[in-house]
Design a protein around this motif. Structure first.
Motif, PDB file in Angstrom:
ATOM      1  N   VAL A  24       0.842  -1.200   0.000  1.00  0.00           N
ATOM      2  CA  VAL A  24       0.000   0.000   0.000  1.00  0.00           C
ATOM      3  C   VAL A  24       0.880   1.255   0.000  1.00  0.00           C
ATOM      4  O   VAL A  24       0.618   2.197  -0.761  1.00  0.00           O
ATOM      5  N   ASN A  65       2.429   1.891  -3.326  1.00  0.00           N
ATOM      6  CA  ASN A  65       1.436   2.244  -4.342  1.00  0.00           C
ATOM      7  C   ASN A  65       0.415   3.235  -3.799  1.00  0.00           C
ATOM      8  O   ASN A  65      -0.748   3.223  -4.207  1.00  0.00           O
ATOM      9  N   TRP A  66       0.864   4.087  -2.892  1.00  0.00           N
ATOM     10  CA  TRP A  66      -0.061   4.994  -2.203  1.00  0.00           C
ATOM     11  C   TRP A  66      -0.815   5.898  -3.170  1.00  0.00           C
ATOM     12  O   TRP A  66      -2.011   6.109  -3.020  1.00  0.00           O
ATOM     13  N   THR A 116      -1.688   5.278  -6.163  1.00  0.00           N
ATOM     14  CA  THR A 116      -2.707   4.437  -6.806  1.00  0.00           C
ATOM     15  C   THR A 116      -3.857   4.191  -5.838  1.00  0.00           C
ATOM     16  O   THR A 116      -5.027   4.272  -6.214  1.00  0.00           O
ATOM     17  N   ALA A 117      -3.525   3.901  -4.590  1.00  0.00           N
ATOM     18  CA  ALA A 117      -4.559   3.614  -3.587  1.00  0.00           C
ATOM     19  C   ALA A 117      -5.489   4.805  -3.389  1.00  0.00           C
ATOM     20  O   ALA A 117      -6.719   4.640  -3.384  1.00  0.00           O
ATOM     21  N   ARG A 146      -8.139   5.571  -6.040  1.00  0.00           N
ATOM     22  CA  ARG A 146      -9.281   4.654  -6.126  1.00  0.00           C
ATOM     23  C   ARG A 146     -10.473   5.255  -5.391  1.00  0.00           C
ATOM     24  O   ARG A 146     -10.309   6.077  -4.484  1.00  0.00           O
ATOM     25  N   PRO A 150      -9.658   3.739  -0.951  1.00  0.00           N
ATOM     26  CA  PRO A 150      -8.335   3.214  -0.611  1.00  0.00           C
ATOM     27  C   PRO A 150      -8.406   2.033   0.365  1.00  0.00           C
ATOM     28  O   PRO A 150      -7.605   1.107   0.283  1.00  0.00           O
ATOM     29  N   TYR A 196      -9.141  -1.070  -1.612  1.00  0.00           N
ATOM     30  CA  TYR A 196      -7.930  -1.435  -2.348  1.00  0.00           C
ATOM     31  C   TYR A 196      -6.966  -2.198  -1.432  1.00  0.00           C
ATOM     32  O   TYR A 196      -6.499  -3.285  -1.770  1.00  0.00           O
ATOM     33  N   ALA A 197      -6.698  -1.631  -0.268  1.00  0.00           N
ATOM     34  CA  ALA A 197      -5.773  -2.263   0.678  1.00  0.00           C
ATOM     35  C   ALA A 197      -6.328  -3.582   1.191  1.00  0.00           C
ATOM     36  O   ALA A 197      -5.603  -4.579   1.290  1.00  0.00           O
TER      37      ALA A 197
END
Length: 125
Positions: free
Chosen positions: A52, A55-56, A58-59, A62, A65, A68-69
């Motif tokens: 996470v 790729n923060w 990206t998270a 979304r 987040p 996602y996580a």
């Protein structure tokens, strides 16, 4: 000027990630402890939060987040156990065994409270 703007962006992302981590870490540990052997728990949770963090951007781009996580984590745990649990089984575990309230489960998984309630109801049928 450009360097200080980049540093400010990193600081904001770091603060946001730290808040996310602080909000979710203990519950991730509890869930993972219910599914994996004790020696694998910190590794699994660290793995998820490492992904996470890496790729923060990206998270946070979304819609959720947290979802996602959570999906990253649930997939990793499933890979370690060799068994993919259903969403309703996960919700029941968190509610019945870990004693998390519905609103906390919703926050943790990135689902709407009504969805968690429906999943819990289905699990108890």
């Amino acid at each position: 000027m450009k360097g200080s703007r980049a540093a400010a962006s990193v600081a904001v992302l770091s603060a946001a990630f730290r808040a996310f981590y602080d909000l979710h870490h203990a519950s991730y540990l509890a869930y993972t402890a219910a599914r994996l052997p004790a020696d694998e728990v910190p590794v699994a949770v660290s793995h998820t939060f490492g992904l996470v963090a890496a790729n923060w951007t990206t998270a946070v781009a979304r819609p959720s987040p947290a979802a996602y996580a959570w999906n990253l984590h649930a997939s990793y745990v499933a890979g370690r156990t060799g068994t993919r649990t259903s969403q309703k089984d996960d919700v029941a575990l968190m509610h019945d065994d870990l004693h998390l309230p519905v609103d906390r489960i919703a926050t943790l998984t990135g689902k709407e409270t009504a969805t968690v309630t429906a999943l819990l109801s289905a699990a108890h049928r």
